[in-house]
Design a protein around this motif. Structure first.
Motif, PDB file in Angstrom:
ATOM      1  N   ASP A  71       8.354   1.797  -9.681  1.00 21.31           N
ATOM      2  CA  ASP A  71       7.213   2.645  -9.314  1.00 21.31           C
ATOM      3  C   ASP A  71       6.112   1.843  -8.625  1.00 21.31           C
ATOM      4  O   ASP A  71       5.310   2.401  -7.872  1.00 21.31           O
ATOM      5  CB  ASP A  71       6.624   3.326 -10.553  1.00 21.31           C
ATOM      6  N   ASN A  72       6.069   0.560  -8.860  1.00 22.50           N
ATOM      7  CA  ASN A  72       5.036  -0.276  -8.241  1.00 22.50           C
ATOM      8  C   ASN A  72       5.219  -0.413  -6.737  1.00 22.50           C
ATOM      9  O   ASN A  72       4.285  -0.788  -6.033  1.00 22.50           O
ATOM     10  CB  ASN A  72       4.999  -1.650  -8.895  1.00 22.50           C
ATOM     11  N   GLU A  73       6.409  -0.120  -6.251  1.00 26.43           N
ATOM     12  CA  GLU A  73       6.617  -0.232  -4.807  1.00 26.43           C
ATOM     13  C   GLU A  73       5.774   0.802  -4.057  1.00 26.43           C
ATOM     14  O   GLU A  73       5.363   0.562  -2.934  1.00 26.43           O
ATOM     15  CB  GLU A  73       8.091  -0.172  -4.450  1.00 26.43           C
ATOM     16  N   GLU A  74       5.466   1.922  -4.692  1.00 32.66           N
ATOM     17  CA  GLU A  74       4.582   2.911  -4.074  1.00 32.66           C
ATOM     18  C   GLU A  74       3.174   2.363  -3.876  1.00 32.66           C
ATOM     19  O   GLU A  74       2.482   2.752  -2.939  1.00 32.66           O
ATOM     20  CB  GLU A  74       4.507   4.176  -4.930  1.00 32.66           C
ATOM     21  N   ILE A  75       2.756   1.482  -4.756  1.00 35.46           N
ATOM     22  CA  ILE A  75       1.442   0.846  -4.640  1.00 35.46           C
ATOM     23  C   ILE A  75       1.461  -0.207  -3.537  1.00 35.46           C
ATOM     24  O   ILE A  75       0.511  -0.355  -2.778  1.00 35.46           O
ATOM     25  CB  ILE A  75       1.027   0.190  -5.985  1.00 35.46           C
ATOM     26  N   LEU A  76       2.557  -0.930  -3.432  1.00 35.83           N
ATOM     27  CA  LEU A  76       2.673  -1.994  -2.435  1.00 35.83           C
ATOM     28  C   LEU A  76       2.872  -1.460  -1.017  1.00 35.83           C
ATOM     29  O   LEU A  76       2.322  -2.012  -0.058  1.00 35.83           O
ATOM     30  CB  LEU A  76       3.834  -2.929  -2.813  1.00 35.83           C
ATOM     31  N   ARG A  77       3.620  -0.386  -0.888  1.00 36.15           N
ATOM     32  CA  ARG A  77       4.006   0.133   0.427  1.00 36.15           C
ATOM     33  C   ARG A  77       2.834   0.304   1.411  1.00 36.15           C
ATOM     34  O   ARG A  77       2.933  -0.149   2.552  1.00 36.15           O
ATOM     35  CB  ARG A  77       4.779   1.435   0.284  1.00 36.15           C
ATOM     36  N   PRO A  78       1.702   0.918   1.032  1.00 37.27           N
ATOM     37  CA  PRO A  78       0.613   1.096   2.003  1.00 37.27           C
ATOM     38  C   PRO A  78      -0.024  -0.217   2.483  1.00 37.27           C
ATOM     39  O   PRO A  78      -0.672  -0.248   3.523  1.00 37.27           O
ATOM     40  CB  PRO A  78      -0.430   1.927   1.253  1.00 37.27           C
ATOM     41  N   HIS A  79       0.203  -1.287   1.744  1.00 38.38           N
ATOM     42  CA  HIS A  79      -0.390  -2.583   2.097  1.00 38.38           C
ATOM     43  C   HIS A  79       0.540  -3.466   2.930  1.00 38.38           C
ATOM     44  O   HIS A  79       0.112  -4.519   3.406  1.00 38.38           O
ATOM     45  CB  HIS A  79      -0.787  -3.336   0.826  1.00 38.38           C
ATOM     46  N   LEU A  80       1.783  -3.075   3.092  1.00 39.36           N
ATOM     47  CA  LEU A  80       2.762  -3.933   3.775  1.00 39.36           C
ATOM     48  C   LEU A  80       2.331  -4.304   5.185  1.00 39.36           C
ATOM     49  O   LEU A  80       2.382  -5.471   5.570  1.00 39.36           O
ATOM     50  CB  LEU A  80       4.136  -3.258   3.813  1.00 39.36           C
ATOM     51  N   GLN A  81       1.912  -3.326   5.957  1.00 38.59           N
ATOM     52  CA  GLN A  81       1.517  -3.610   7.335  1.00 38.59           C
ATOM     53  C   GLN A  81       0.284  -4.505   7.380  1.00 38.59           C
ATOM     54  O   GLN A  81       0.244  -5.466   8.152  1.00 38.59           O
ATOM     55  CB  GLN A  81       1.250  -2.314   8.104  1.00 38.59           C
ATOM     56  N   THR A  82      -0.691  -4.212   6.551  1.00 40.56           N
ATOM     57  CA  THR A  82      -1.912  -5.024   6.522  1.00 40.56           C
ATOM     58  C   THR A  82      -1.595  -6.467   6.161  1.00 40.56           C
ATOM     59  O   THR A  82      -2.081  -7.395   6.818  1.00 40.56           O
ATOM     60  CB  THR A  82      -2.922  -4.449   5.504  1.00 40.56           C
TER      61      THR A  82
END
Length: 119
Positions: A71-82
């Motif tokens: 479930d933590n991947e949902e938290i990480l996903r929006p930050h990947l590009q940044t």
């Protein structure tokens, strides 16, 4: 529930670490992340190195948590590009670009496990 606590903690840690990515430009801490204990870092390192070490360790905690709690991947996903763009841009100007490359390597290893799916 451990999942809920982990998710909230990862969100807080990730927000802080992403805001402070510029700290990685000032001192090479990659050798400390893999080969030393906390006491060695505190005793033998400059303030800039300790700060870089701390940011790298925070990211490492986040990346490891994704393997344990998907479930933590949902938290990480929006930050990947940044994270990726900031690291690549900053590495071209940093006095110690190895921190940025270490972070990218850790990020890509984390997401290469196949758990990340496009949605």
């Amino acid at each position: 529930n451990n999942k809920t606590v982990s998710r909230t903690t990862v969100d807080i840690i990730l927000s802080f670490a992403v805001k402070n990515l510029s700290i990685l430009a000032h001192a090479d801490a990659t050798h400390l992340v893999t080969n030393t204990t906390k006491n060695e870092v505190l005793k033998d390192s400059s303030l800039a190195t300790r700060r870089s070490f701390s940011i790298l360790k925070l990211f490492k905690i986040v990346f490891q948590s994704v393997a344990v709690f998907s479930d933590n991947e949902e938290i990480l996903r929006p930050h990947l590009q940044t994270i990726t763009v900031t690291c690549l841009r900053s590495a071209t100007h940093a006095s110690s670009p190895s921190n940025y490359f270490y972070l990218l390597r850790s990020l890509f290893r984390s997401i290469s496990g196949g758990k990340f799916e496009l949605s």
